[in-house]
Design an enzyme around this catalytic site. Structure first.
Site, PDB file in Angstrom:
ATOM      1  N   LYS A 137       0.848  -1.199   0.000  1.00 18.40           N
ATOM      2  CA  LYS A 137       0.000   0.000   0.000  1.00 18.40           C
ATOM      3  C   LYS A 137       0.881   1.247   0.000  1.00 18.40           C
ATOM      4  O   LYS A 137       1.866   1.312   0.743  1.00 18.40           O
ATOM      5  CB  LYS A 137      -0.845  -0.016   1.286  1.00 18.40           C
ATOM      6  N   THR A 185      -4.345  -5.242   1.509  1.00 18.06           N
ATOM      7  CA  THR A 185      -3.584  -3.987   1.659  1.00 18.06           C
ATOM      8  C   THR A 185      -4.376  -2.998   2.521  1.00 18.06           C
ATOM      9  O   THR A 185      -3.794  -2.137   3.173  1.00 18.06           O
ATOM     10  CB  THR A 185      -3.229  -3.357   0.291  1.00 18.06           C
ATOM     11  N   ARG A 197      26.738  32.662 -12.352  1.00 12.68           N
ATOM     12  CA  ARG A 197      25.374  32.283 -12.741  1.00 12.68           C
ATOM     13  C   ARG A 197      24.481  32.150 -11.519  1.00 12.68           C
ATOM     14  O   ARG A 197      24.956  31.799 -10.425  1.00 12.68           O
ATOM     15  CB  ARG A 197      25.394  30.972 -13.532  1.00 12.68           C
ATOM     16  N   GLN A 244      28.678  19.394  -9.703  1.00 10.19           N
ATOM     17  CA  GLN A 244      29.457  18.213  -9.347  1.00 10.19           C
ATOM     18  C   GLN A 244      30.366  18.516  -8.148  1.00 10.19           C
ATOM     19  O   GLN A 244      30.419  17.771  -7.161  1.00 10.19           O
ATOM     20  CB  GLN A 244      30.327  17.761 -10.535  1.00 10.19           C
TER      21      GLN A 244
HETATM   22  O1  LIG Z   1      27.107  22.409 -12.809  1.00 10.85           O
HETATM   23  C1  LIG Z   1      26.957  22.039 -13.988  1.00 10.85           C
HETATM   24  N1  LIG Z   1      27.448  20.833 -14.390  1.00 10.85           N
HETATM   25  C2  LIG Z   1      27.319  20.385 -15.655  1.00 10.85           C
HETATM   26  O2  LIG Z   1      27.778  19.259 -15.983  1.00 10.85           O
HETATM   27  C3  LIG Z   1      26.630  21.206 -16.576  1.00 10.85           C
HETATM   28  N2  LIG Z   1      26.322  21.084 -17.909  1.00 10.85           N
HETATM   29  C4  LIG Z   1      25.638  22.188 -18.256  1.00 10.85           C
HETATM   30  O3  LIG Z   1      25.186  22.408 -19.427  1.00 10.85           O
HETATM   31  N3  LIG Z   1      25.512  23.038 -17.199  1.00 10.85           N
HETATM   32  C5  LIG Z   1      26.119  22.447 -16.144  1.00 10.85           C
HETATM   33  N4  LIG Z   1      26.300  22.840 -14.851  1.00 10.85           N
END
Ligand SMILES: O=c1[nH]c(=O)c2[nH]c(=O)[nH]c2[nH]1
Length: 334
Positions: free
Chosen positions: A14, A73, A203, A252
């Protein structure tokens, strides 16, 4: 869900079982520098639970329409709701463990349970206090649609003891959405005939983030009286602290840094993992300089994403200076 001895996958259950428990035991956590969070009075301890069971004995319900081994359930839903009343702990993981274990104890022909839940957060509201200032109402709350704690546990029946055994426990924070208006860049990526994205040196980085962690000892997640519980709110606060402190050259790198900090703060955790989504605002009117007016709008799909998992070994390697190059700390112009 566990595989049966036949190698077959079999489960049913459920979803969206909403349990609004009031006056659960209060939670207190060890404070960390990045967070003002110290615990929760748990006046409202509410969850959305997904529950499923498995077991060889259920095979004929699928193959022959034999319902004799089926716990409806609807009954599962009732079990979850009623057992929530007697739960004496203070954490999401503890509640899920309590329900999952008791279910396997009650229905001895079943051998596996997977139980997952999202905390449904209700925020305290300030009211005017006698003698001036404000205090939390403790009666009236505001439902929050923001990030929330989540957890998933898997139980199997131990073939020797017959008792329920937790074989996996994951805790997390889901649906965190963070925007940093300045201090993030993205440049230096491969530039070839497929590249149209311009370099960006500052950005407005908007990310969606789910973070999961695993304890060295799962009892720390279920029994907060041991003093090693990690609250989702603390991980949330680490995430925004690291985002605030660091100039990030990419998502990343940002999530890696958040992971290192989480593992540093909480030695009781053995692993942390991330799922991130890039929702960087689309620039409509570029600011003339950092800190001046800009106008942005929602980005268009498709969206980029990242996934990363790390363990204490990554933290140890980092502490030992084992990284091959000095990481970017001050990306961007100037
Ligand atoms: O932080 C980012 N990682 C990426 O791998 C990526 N690729 C992208 O087009 N913008 C971003 N920004």
């Amino acid at each position: 869900m566990m595989k049966l001895t036949t190698g077959r996958t079999l489960y049913y259950g459920k979803g969206d079982v909403l349990t609004y428990r009031t006056y659960a035991a209060p939670l207190r956590v060890e404070p960390i520098p990045e967070s003002a969070y110290e615990g929760d009075r748990n006046v409202i301890f509410a969850h959305n639970i997904t529950f499923s069971v498995s077991g060889e004995s259920l095979l004929t319900s699928f193959s022959e329409g034999d319902n004799s081994a089926i716990v409806a359930t609807d009954s599962m839903k009732n079990f979850i709701l009623r057992e929530t009343a007697t739960f004496e702990g203070s954490t999401t993981e503890g509640l899920l463990a309590y329900v999952g274990e008791r279910f396997l104890e009650r229905y001895v022909h079943l051998t596996g349970v997977v139980i997952a839940g999202d905390r449904l957060p209700f925020d305290p509201l300030p009211v005017a206090a006698e003698g001036g200032g404000y205090r939390n109402s403790e009666l009236v709350y505001r439902k929050s649609h923001n990030d929330h704690a989540s957890s998933r546990l898997e139980f199997v029946r131990d073939p020797v003891t017959g008792r329920a055994r937790c074989v996996s426990l994951q805790s997390g924070i889901s649906d965190l959405q963070l925007i940093k208006v300045s201090g993030s860049s993205f440049y230096g990526f491969i530039r070839d005939e497929y590249t149209t994205l311009p370099d960006s040196y500052d950005r407005p980085l908007f990310i969606f983030l789910n973070i999961q962690w695993r304890y060295g000892d799962i009892v720390d997640a279920c029994d907060s009286s041991r003093g090693s519980y990690v609250a989702a709110e603390q991980v949330r606060d680490i995430a925004h602290h690291v985002f605030h402190e660091r100039r990030s050259p990419s998502i990343q790198y940002l999530i890696y840094q958040i992971g290192l900090r989480v593992l540093e703060r909480f030695p009781q955790l053995e692993a942390v993992s991330f799922e991130s989504n890039n929702r960087t605002w689309e620039t409509v009117v570029e600011p003339a300089e950092v800190g001046s007016a800009g106008v942005y709008t929602e980005p268009r799909p498709p969206y980029g994403f990242q996934g990363f998992s790390m363990t204490r070994a990554d933290l140890a390697a980092e502490s030992a200076g084992a990284t091959t190059s000095e990481p970017v700390r001050q990306a961007g112009h100037g």
